[in-house]
Motif scaffolding. Structure first.
Motif, PDB file in Angstrom:
ATOM      1  N   TYR A  11      26.171-118.148 -81.502  1.00  0.00           N
ATOM      2  CA  TYR A  11      25.414-119.360 -81.794  1.00  0.00           C
ATOM      3  C   TYR A  11      24.915-120.047 -80.529  1.00  0.00           C
ATOM      4  O   TYR A  11      23.798-120.595 -80.511  1.00  0.00           O
ATOM      5  CB  TYR A  11      26.277-120.330 -82.610  1.00  0.00           C
ATOM      6  CG  TYR A  11      25.554-121.595 -82.995  1.00  0.00           C
ATOM      7  CD1 TYR A  11      24.706-121.619 -84.103  1.00  0.00           C
ATOM      8  CD2 TYR A  11      25.708-122.762 -82.242  1.00  0.00           C
ATOM      9  CE1 TYR A  11      24.030-122.785 -84.451  1.00  0.00           C
ATOM     10  CE2 TYR A  11      25.035-123.919 -82.587  1.00  0.00           C
ATOM     11  CZ  TYR A  11      24.194-123.936 -83.686  1.00  0.00           C
ATOM     12  OH  TYR A  11      23.521-125.076 -84.031  1.00  0.00           O
ATOM     13  N   ASP A  17      19.219-122.996 -86.518  1.00  0.00           N
ATOM     14  CA  ASP A  17      19.012-124.217 -87.294  1.00  0.00           C
ATOM     15  C   ASP A  17      18.272-125.287 -86.487  1.00  0.00           C
ATOM     16  O   ASP A  17      17.416-126.005 -87.023  1.00  0.00           O
ATOM     17  CB  ASP A  17      20.350-124.755 -87.813  1.00  0.00           C
ATOM     18  CG  ASP A  17      21.348-125.027 -86.694  1.00  0.00           C
ATOM     19  OD1 ASP A  17      21.392-124.249 -85.721  1.00  0.00           O
ATOM     20  OD2 ASP A  17      22.093-126.022 -86.786  1.00  0.00           O
ATOM     21  N   LYS A  18      18.578-125.392 -85.199  1.00  0.00           N
ATOM     22  CA  LYS A  18      17.895-126.363 -84.344  1.00  0.00           C
ATOM     23  C   LYS A  18      16.469-125.898 -84.022  1.00  0.00           C
ATOM     24  O   LYS A  18      15.530-126.695 -84.003  1.00  0.00           O
ATOM     25  CB  LYS A  18      18.686-126.586 -83.063  1.00  0.00           C
ATOM     26  CG  LYS A  18      20.056-127.207 -83.299  1.00  0.00           C
ATOM     27  CD  LYS A  18      20.826-127.351 -81.990  1.00  0.00           C
ATOM     28  CE  LYS A  18      22.210-127.948 -82.235  1.00  0.00           C
ATOM     29  NZ  LYS A  18      23.000-128.040 -80.979  1.00  0.00           N
ATOM     30  N   GLU A  21      14.280-126.266 -87.376  1.00  0.00           N
ATOM     31  CA  GLU A  21      14.470-127.416 -88.256  1.00  0.00           C
ATOM     32  C   GLU A  21      13.152-128.050 -88.699  1.00  0.00           C
ATOM     33  O   GLU A  21      13.059-128.611 -89.802  1.00  0.00           O
ATOM     34  CB  GLU A  21      15.369-128.470 -87.585  1.00  0.00           C
ATOM     35  CG  GLU A  21      14.824-129.057 -86.297  1.00  0.00           C
ATOM     36  CD  GLU A  21      15.808-130.031 -85.662  1.00  0.00           C
ATOM     37  OE1 GLU A  21      16.747-130.453 -86.367  1.00  0.00           O
ATOM     38  OE2 GLU A  21      15.649-130.364 -84.470  1.00  0.00           O
ATOM     39  N   ASN A  24      11.770-127.044 -92.175  1.00  0.00           N
ATOM     40  CA  ASN A  24      12.405-127.563 -93.385  1.00  0.00           C
ATOM     41  C   ASN A  24      12.502-126.474 -94.460  1.00  0.00           C
ATOM     42  O   ASN A  24      12.218-126.717 -95.645  1.00  0.00           O
ATOM     43  CB  ASN A  24      11.645-128.781 -93.914  1.00  0.00           C
ATOM     44  CG  ASN A  24      12.475-129.584 -94.913  1.00  0.00           C
ATOM     45  OD1 ASN A  24      13.710-129.582 -94.855  1.00  0.00           O
ATOM     46  ND2 ASN A  24      11.804-130.237 -95.852  1.00  0.00           N
ATOM     47  N   PRO A  26      15.044-123.152 -95.961  1.00  0.00           N
ATOM     48  CA  PRO A  26      16.400-122.601 -95.911  1.00  0.00           C
ATOM     49  C   PRO A  26      16.466-121.379 -94.994  1.00  0.00           C
ATOM     50  O   PRO A  26      15.524-120.582 -94.931  1.00  0.00           O
ATOM     51  CB  PRO A  26      16.676-122.204 -97.370  1.00  0.00           C
ATOM     52  CG  PRO A  26      15.671-122.935 -98.182  1.00  0.00           C
ATOM     53  CD  PRO A  26      14.472-123.104 -97.318  1.00  0.00           C
ATOM     54  N   GLN A  40      27.682-121.210 -90.247  1.00  0.00           N
ATOM     55  CA  GLN A  40      27.800-121.593 -91.649  1.00  0.00           C
ATOM     56  C   GLN A  40      27.480-123.057 -91.943  1.00  0.00           C
ATOM     57  O   GLN A  40      27.183-123.409 -93.088  1.00  0.00           O
ATOM     58  CB  GLN A  40      29.206-121.249 -92.160  1.00  0.00           C
ATOM     59  CG  GLN A  40      29.393-119.752 -92.353  1.00  0.00           C
ATOM     60  CD  GLN A  40      30.825-119.361 -92.681  1.00  0.00           C
ATOM     61  OE1 GLN A  40      31.756-120.125 -92.409  1.00  0.00           O
ATOM     62  NE2 GLN A  40      31.005-118.177 -93.243  1.00  0.00           N
ATOM     63  N   ALA A  41      27.486-123.904 -90.931  1.00  0.00           N
ATOM     64  CA  ALA A  41      27.268-125.332 -91.175  1.00  0.00           C
ATOM     65  C   ALA A  41      25.859-125.639 -91.666  1.00  0.00           C
ATOM     66  O   ALA A  41      25.662-126.554 -92.472  1.00  0.00           O
ATOM     67  CB  ALA A  41      27.565-126.134 -89.909  1.00  0.00           C
ATOM     68  N   ASN A  42      24.865-124.865 -91.204  1.00  0.00           N
ATOM     69  CA  ASN A  42      23.474-125.219 -91.503  1.00  0.00           C
ATOM     70  C   ASN A  42      22.645-124.043 -92.006  1.00  0.00           C
ATOM     71  O   ASN A  42      21.418-124.030 -91.839  1.00  0.00           O
ATOM     72  CB  ASN A  42      22.813-125.811 -90.248  1.00  0.00           C
ATOM     73  CG  ASN A  42      23.464-127.095 -89.810  1.00  0.00           C
ATOM     74  OD1 ASN A  42      23.385-128.116 -90.489  1.00  0.00           O
ATOM     75  ND2 ASN A  42      24.137-127.060 -88.665  1.00  0.00           N
ATOM     76  N   ALA A  43      23.290-123.063 -92.602  1.00  0.00           N
ATOM     77  CA  ALA A  43      22.558-121.917 -93.138  1.00  0.00           C
ATOM     78  C   ALA A  43      23.409-121.227 -94.200  1.00  0.00           C
ATOM     79  O   ALA A  43      24.638-121.404 -94.241  1.00  0.00           O
ATOM     80  CB  ALA A  43      22.213-120.932 -92.029  1.00  0.00           C
ATOM     81  N   TYR A  44      22.755-120.444 -95.046  1.00  0.00           N
ATOM     82  CA  TYR A  44      23.492-119.584 -95.973  1.00  0.00           C
ATOM     83  C   TYR A  44      23.809-118.304 -95.213  1.00  0.00           C
ATOM     84  O   TYR A  44      22.898-117.619 -94.731  1.00  0.00           O
ATOM     85  CB  TYR A  44      22.652-119.288 -97.212  1.00  0.00           C
ATOM     86  CG  TYR A  44      23.354-118.366 -98.177  1.00  0.00           C
ATOM     87  CD1 TYR A  44      24.405-118.825 -98.966  1.00  0.00           C
ATOM     88  CD2 TYR A  44      22.976-117.037 -98.289  1.00  0.00           C
ATOM     89  CE1 TYR A  44      25.061-117.979 -99.856  1.00  0.00           C
ATOM     90  CE2 TYR A  44      23.616-116.179 -99.172  1.00  0.00           C
ATOM     91  CZ  TYR A  44      24.663-116.658 -99.948  1.00  0.00           C
ATOM     92  OH  TYR A  44      25.315-115.814-100.804  1.00  0.00           O
TER      93      TYR A  44
END
Length: 403
Positions: A11, A17-18, A21, A24, A26, A40-44
């Motif tokens: 990561y 995710d950053k 972003e 917007n 998924p 896992q915090a910001n993605a499937y």
């Protein structure tokens, strides 16, 4: 719509995710069991055992596509380039095609394309039987290099110097998908950069310390950037530009080329990849050019507008000279490394990858490291001296319980 990402990187190097972003949308990330918790915090996230060779990874992607349409498919590591291309082609998604991906992953196809365009490559042949090997050795002589057509990290690469080496190698049996090529005498350079909207925005060479097979002898691998005034800088840039023009280069991609400079003053391609160079090359470029190669390529592939710094647009070269080393693990248990406070201030990144109590059976690829270290200097000579100094410092201040 969503973004599908095949991931083999930690990561801290690829915070998707950053980076994404603003879309917007998924994110669906397929990755290894070890790396999965970081994302896992910001993605499937779906994780897999034996990720590199597990075909259930592609199956899972196709199953998800039935109810979660993908707008883009992203791959940032060598193992995933073909996976992503297959999925794109099957689902009709924009991005690097199978034809492009295989030209960069299949070393035989790559060299055939370049040879046909009169770009200098080593003598080579596809290796399907012992007869192919014998005929090639009779034609070009020893030494020769045998390696997987789609290999990476110098894994399973062997140099044969004589008949005794060949017999020992053949005792293990020939595996599928091999190539053999003439061993090239010379110094090795790597050239890294990024292509945006079909234009090479950055292309900068570095010189390797030791060879990519140094890990087989327990030696460290590293490199340092060339100065703008080095006579090889422009030559290597022009050479790699010619390679990228011949190959079906993606519209948006990073690249990592390895080139021999021979005693006869020739430049000969070893190979080129359409992804960011491994080890700490990405971080080195962040510090030298204020540019994140992988970030730019991922954002551009996903449709975001990206720009490069003025320094890069003006082809000014790095703002200082940088280099890195990766020191492989010994065979045994790692107990402790040097304290960060003991490091000189010109060390700009220190990543201790070995954990106290961790057992190693030695390195298996050129990027199996116990530690990576990045240094800064004013000249090539200063960076080289500092790399050697910090390698010695780590050796003297590390504790191993060896077998």
């Amino acid at each position: 719509m969503s973004i599908l990402i095949f991931n083999r990187l930690p990561y801290y190097d690829v915070p998707y995710d950053k980076w994404l972003e603003d879309l917007n949308e998924p994110l669906v990330i397929l990755t290894t069991e070890k790396l999965a918790p970081e994302f896992q915090a910001n993605a499937y996230v779906l994780s897999f055992e034996n990720y590199d060779y597990n075909n259930a990874v592609e199956f899972a992607a196709l199953q998800m596509a039935k109810h979660t349409p993908f707008r883009r498919v992203v791959a940032t590591a060598e193992r995933d380039i073909l996976r992503a291309a297959r999925i794109r082609e099957h689902l009709g998604i924009e991005g690097q095609s199978w034809e492009s991906a295989i030209a960069f992953r299949d070393k035989v196809k790559m060299k055939r394309l370049l040879k046909a365009a009169n770009v200098k490559v080593p003598p080579f042949a596809e290796l399907e039987s012992v007869i192919d090997l014998v005929l090639f050795i009779e034609e070009v002589g020893y030494p020769v290099v045998v390696k997987p057509i789609d290999g990476m990290g110098s894994r399973n690469t062997t140099i044969l110097y004589n008949d005794e080496d060949t017999i020992a190698y053949l005792n293990e049996g020939l595996t599928p998908h091999l190539e053999v090529e003439k061993f090239i005498e010379g110094e090795m350079y790597h050239i890294d950069g990024v292509v945006l909207d079909g234009t090479i925005q950055l292309c900068w060479p570095s010189k390797y310390l030791n060879s990519c097979l140094a890990f087989q002898e327990g030696k460290y691998l590293g490199s340092y950037m060339l100065e703008p005034q080095n006579l090889l800088t422009a030559r290597l840039q022009d050479y790699v530009t010619s390679v990228l023009r011949v190959l079906p280069t993606p519209q948006y991609t990073t690249f990592h080329a390895e080139v021999f400079h021979t005693p006869q003053d020739e430049l000969i391609l070893c190979e080129i990849a359409c992804r960011t160079g491994g080890s700490r090359i990405c971080e080195e470029y962040r510090q030298a050019f204020d540019i994140d190669l992988t970030k730019l390529a991922v954002q551009a592939q996903c449709g975001l507008t990206v720009t490069v710094p003025e320094q890069v647009r003006q082809k000014q070269g790095p703002k200082a000279q940088f280099g890195f080393i990766g020191i492989p693990p010994k065979q045994g248990v790692f107990l402790a490394g040097p304290n960060v406070d003991e490091l000189p201030d010109w060390v700009t990144e220190y990543r201790l990858l070995a954990e106290p109590g961790q057992y190693f059976d030695g390195p298996h690829t050129s990027v199996d490291y116990a530690v990576t270290i990045l240094v800064r200097g004013d000249t090539e000579r200063e960076v080289l001296a500092r790399l050697e100094e910090v390698a010695d410092l780590f050796e003297r201040n590390s504790v191993w319980k060896t077998d």
